[in-house]
Design an enzyme around this catalytic site. Structure first.
Site, PDB file in Angstrom:
ATOM      1  N   HIS A 103      43.698  41.427  46.392  1.00 22.25           N
ATOM      2  CA  HIS A 103      42.364  40.994  46.358  1.00 22.25           C
ATOM      3  C   HIS A 103      42.295  39.536  45.579  1.00 22.25           C
ATOM      4  O   HIS A 103      41.571  39.354  44.976  1.00 22.25           O
ATOM      5  CB  HIS A 103      41.428  42.031  45.944  1.00 22.25           C
ATOM      6  CG  HIS A 103      41.296  43.407  46.498  1.00 22.25           C
ATOM      7  ND1 HIS A 103      40.971  44.348  45.911  1.00 22.25           N
ATOM      8  CD2 HIS A 103      41.737  43.430  47.728  1.00 22.25           C
ATOM      9  CE1 HIS A 103      40.629  45.643  46.731  1.00 22.25           C
ATOM     10  NE2 HIS A 103      41.414  45.021  47.875  1.00 22.25           N
TER      11      HIS A 103
ATOM     12  N   HIS B 161      36.516  45.894  47.473  1.00 24.09           N
ATOM     13  CA  HIS B 161      37.811  45.554  48.319  1.00 24.09           C
ATOM     14  C   HIS B 161      37.166  44.177  49.073  1.00 24.09           C
ATOM     15  O   HIS B 161      35.900  44.113  49.399  1.00 24.09           O
ATOM     16  CB  HIS B 161      37.877  46.718  49.345  1.00 24.09           C
ATOM     17  CG  HIS B 161      38.552  47.791  48.423  1.00 24.09           C
ATOM     18  ND1 HIS B 161      39.946  48.203  48.792  1.00 24.09           N
ATOM     19  CD2 HIS B 161      37.904  48.572  47.577  1.00 24.09           C
ATOM     20  CE1 HIS B 161      40.290  49.169  47.849  1.00 24.09           C
ATOM     21  NE2 HIS B 161      39.384  49.648  46.979  1.00 24.09           N
TER      22      HIS B 161
END
Length: 604
Positions: free
Chosen positions: A541, A584
Site C-alpha cells: 500500500h 486498503h
C-alpha cells in the site's frame, strides 16, 4: 490487443498516460469519454486479458503476485531496523496494474483520514469528494436477505455505488469461522462498524470485494475501464511499453517547463510519442518517482551524480514514502469442527476441481477475504490508558524533534495530523484481517488454520524511492524506512498481543487447537519484537512519493495534480496521497483516476 507500435510511435495525442494500472485506466476512460480527445496509454506490462488467466480467479488470493508475468517483484534495500532484511514489495505489472493482482478488497477509509488531506493544504480533497467518486466507480450487488442475516453481510446501500463500471459483491463462499471471530472481537470490546463504506469503518465488519456477480471473476481496471472502451477510435493502449522519461521543449525556463512528448522502450527499441496537451504519470508510488527523476525532476543530489540534467528542482520527489506493514498470528483449528479453509488448495487435485467448479460459478475459488477489523490503538491495548501513554510519549518525542528544527518540510504537519487522529481514536491505525488458512508458510497436510493479520495503518516512519541508474529497466532503490520511528514497533507489538488475546476470547477460543505462529516460546515484548523484525511484510500500500502538498512543504504536485514547475505534466496515482489512510488503497486509486479526469477536462 488492438494497438501496435506503428499506431503509436511518432504520432501525436492530446493526452499521454504513463501507466495503464488502476488509476491510469480510470483516467483514460474518463478522458476518452470526450470523442474529440485523443488518448494514449503506455503500459509497461503485457495485457493478460485472456479469460483463462489466473488473474480472473479470486481464490486463493495472491497466486500471481510473485509472478513476473503479472507483477513487478521489487526488493527493498536492507532495512536497518529489520536486522538488515530485504522486504519483497510487489506491484501489478500488467494492464490493470495492482488491481489485477491484489486480494480484491474493496473498502473506504474513515472520513476524517481523507478530510486531513484538505487540512494539509489541498482545497477540495475531502471526504465528500472521495465518496462521490468512489460511488461513481462502483456497481454493488447485495446478498440475499437470508445471506445477509446468516453471514452478517450488511449492505449499507446508501454508501455504495450501483451503476459504476467496477463490480463489487460479498463472497458466496464464506469461511464458517468468520462470524465466530466477529463475536470474539465484540466480546473483546470491538463494536460492529456503523457504516464501513460511509466514512465510519471503525470496528469489525464483513466487507465486499471486486468480483463480478455474474461470473464470479475478478473485476478490475482492465475489465471495468478498458474492455468497455477498447473499440473507441480515440483511445489507444500500447502494452510492453516501458516509459523512460518525459520529453520537454528546450525553449522554456526551469519554472515553466512544457512537455512535448514521452520517450519509451518497446521490444528493446526507443521511441517517442508526441503530446498536444498533457502528460499524466500514473505509474504508482514506486515507479512514478523513477519517471520523474529520469525526466530531470527531483533533487540535484539524486540527479547530478547520474548525469541527469536537472530541469525542475523538487526535493520531495521520491521522499515521504508511507506504507502499511503487517505480521501474522496463526492458529491451528480443532479438527472436530471440519472448517474448510484455503489450506485445502495445497492439494492439487482439490485445486483443479475447484477451478472446474468456478467455471460454473460454484465452489471455493470464488471466495474472497471478507472479515476485517479497523480499530484505534486505544481499543487494541490491554487497557486504554496504555495507549494514551504510548501516544503521549510519541507526542513528546515529536514536539522535541520539531523544536530541534531537524524535520524536513511538511513532516511536522503530517505527524501532528496523525497524532490528532490517534488521540481522537477515530481512525483505524490497527487493522486485523482474517485469512482462513495458514498465510505465509507451509500448512501441515490435513490440518486447517486461521491467520490473524495485524496491519499497522498509520506509521510515523518515512522511507524513499530513488533512481540509481539512467536505465529505466533498473529497479529504483526502495527504502521502506520501517521502524525508523520506534513508536511504530511498539504499535505493531501491541497489535500482535491483541491478536493473541483474541485467540483466547470465546467463542474463538473453543475452535482453536493451538497457536502455531509465532508460537508459545514467544512471550515477552522483546521476543515479540524479534519475531516482528524477522517477519514484517509490506502490505503493498505504498503512497506519497510524489505527494500533493504545498511546494514549501516538499510537495511535488499541487491540488490539481500538476507537477510544480511544469505547464502540462500531472501525476494521478496513489503516489500523490498527502497522508496515508486506514484502508486498503484500491478505492483510493480509482478515486484519484476519476477525479483527475474531471480536473483535466475542466482545465484544458
Amino acid at each position: 490487443m488492438a494497438n501496435s507500435i506503428k499506431d503509436v510511435a511518432d504520432h501525436a495525442f492530446d493526452y499521454v498516460i504513463a501507466g495503464g494500472g488502476t488509476a491510469g485506466l480510470a483516467l483514460a476512460a474518463g478522458l476518452a469519454a470526450n470523442s474529440s480527445t485523443q488518448v494514449l496509454v503506455l503500459e509497461a506490462g503485457p495485457e493478460n486479458l485472456e479469460e483463462s488467466s489466473p488473474i480472473r480467479i479470486p481464490a486463493p488470493p495472491g497466486v500471481v503476485i510473485n509472478d513476473p508475468k503479472y507483477a513487478w517483484v521489487f526488493k527493498s534495500s536492507p532495512q536497518k531496523h529489520l536486522e538488515g532484511r530485504e522486504v519483497v514489495v510487489q506491484r501489478g505489472r500488467t494492464l490493470g496494474g495492482s488491481s489485477a493482482v491484489n486480494f480484491t478488497v474493496w473498502n473506504h477509509p474513515p472520513a476524517g483520514d481523507v478530510d486531513a488531506w484538505e487540512k494539509l493544504g489541498n482545497p477540495g480533497w475531502n471526504w465528500e469528494l472521495f465518496q462521490k467518486y468512489a460511488k461513481k466507480a462502483e456497481s454493488f450487488t447485495s446478498s440475499s436477505p437470508e445471506r445477509q442475516a446468516l453471514y452478517r453481510q450488511e449492505p449499507h446501500l446508501s454508501s455504495h455505488g450501483v451503476d459504476g463500471p467496477l463490480k463489487t459483491k460479498f463472497p458466496d463462499w464464506v469461511f464458517k469461522g468468520d462470524v465466530i471471530i466477529q463475536d470474539a472481537m465484540q466480546n473483546l470490546g470491538i463494536p460492529v462498524a456503523k457504516d464501513p463504506y460511509g466514512g465510519d469503518p471503525i470496528g469489525t465488519s464483513m466487507l465486499a470485494a471486486c468480483v463480478d456477480p455474474r461470473t464470479h471473476t475478478r473485476s478490475y481496471a482492465a475489465t471495468a475501464y478498458y474492455l468497455p472502451n477498447k473499440e473507441k477510435a480515440n483511445l489507444k493502449v500500447l502494452c510492453n511499453a516501458i516509459v523512460e522519461r518525459v520529453v520537454f521543449n528546450d525553449q522554456h525556463n526551469d519554472e515553466n517547463v512544457e512537455a512535448s512528448g514521452v520517450q519509451f522502450i518497446h521490444d528493446g527499441v526507443k521511441h517517442v510519442v508526441h503530446v498536444r496537451k498533457e502528460v499524466v504519470i500514473c505509474a504508482g508510488a514506486l515507479k512514478t518517482p523513477q519517471i520523474l527523476e529520469l525526466s530531470g525532476i527531483g533533487s540535484r543530489d539524486i540527479l547530478e551524480p547520474l548525469g541527469i540534467k536537472p530541469r525542475i528542482i523538487l526535493p520531495g520527489v521520491g521522499e515521504n514514502l508511507q506504507e502499511h506493514a503487517f505480521c501474522g498470528v496463526t492458529f491451528e483449528l480443532q479438527s472436530k469442527n471440519a472448517f474448510e479453509t484455503l489450506d485445502l488448495f495445497n492439494d492439487k487435485a482439490f485445486a483443479a476441481e475447484q477451478h472446474k467448479l468456478h467455471k460454473e460459478q460454484k465452489g471455493m475459488a470464488a471466495m474472497t477475504i471478507t472479515n476485517f477489523c479497523f480499530a484505534p490503538l486505544k481499543s487494541t491495548t490491554e487497557t486504554p490508558s496504555e495507549a494514551v501513554k504510548l501516544i503521549a510519549l510519541q507526542r513528546q518525542n515529536i514536539e522535541e524533534r520539531i523544536r530541534s528544527g531537524t524535520l524536513p518540510p511538511g513532516l511536522k504537519e503530517q505527524w501532528m495530523m496523525q497524532l490528532e487522529r490517534m488521540e481522537e481514536a477515530k481512525s483505524g491505525e490497527c487493522e486485523i484481517v482474517i485469512i482462513p488458512g495458514l498465510f505465509g508458510g507451509a500448512a501441515e497436510p490435513g490440518k486447517a488454520y486461521v491467520t490473524l493479520i495485524a496491519s499497522a495503518n498509520s506509521m510515523f516512519s518515512r522511507g524513499s524511492v530513488h533512481v540509481t541508474s539512467c536505465d529505466p529497466n533498473v529497479d529504483p532503490a526502495i527504502d521502506l524506512g520501517y521502524f525508523a520511528e520506534e513508536f511504530d514497533l511498539k504499535l505493531v507489538t501491541e497489535m500482535i498481543k491483541f491478536a493473541r488475546r483474541l485467540g483466547e476470547t470465546e467463542p474463538l477460543k473453543s475452535i482453536i487447537a493451538k497457536e502455531t505462529v509465532p508460537g508459545s516460546n514467544v512471550t515477552t515484548d522483546e521476543q515479540i519484537q524479534d519475531y516482528i523484525k524477522r517477519t514484517l511484510s509490506s502490505t503493498y500500500h505504498t503512497v506519497s512519493t510524489a505527494v500533493m502538498l504545498p511546494r514549501d512543504m516538499n510537495g511535488v504536485v499541487d491540488s490539481k495534480l500538476r507537477v510544480y514547475g511544469t505547464k502540462n505534466v500531472r501525476v494521478a496515482d496513489i503516489s500523490i496521497v498527502p497522508l496515508h489512510v486506514a484502508a486498503h488503497t484500491q478505492s483510493t486509486a480509482y478515486v484519484i483516476g476519476g477525479v483527475a479526469a474531471d480536473i483535466i477536462m475542466k482545465d484544458t
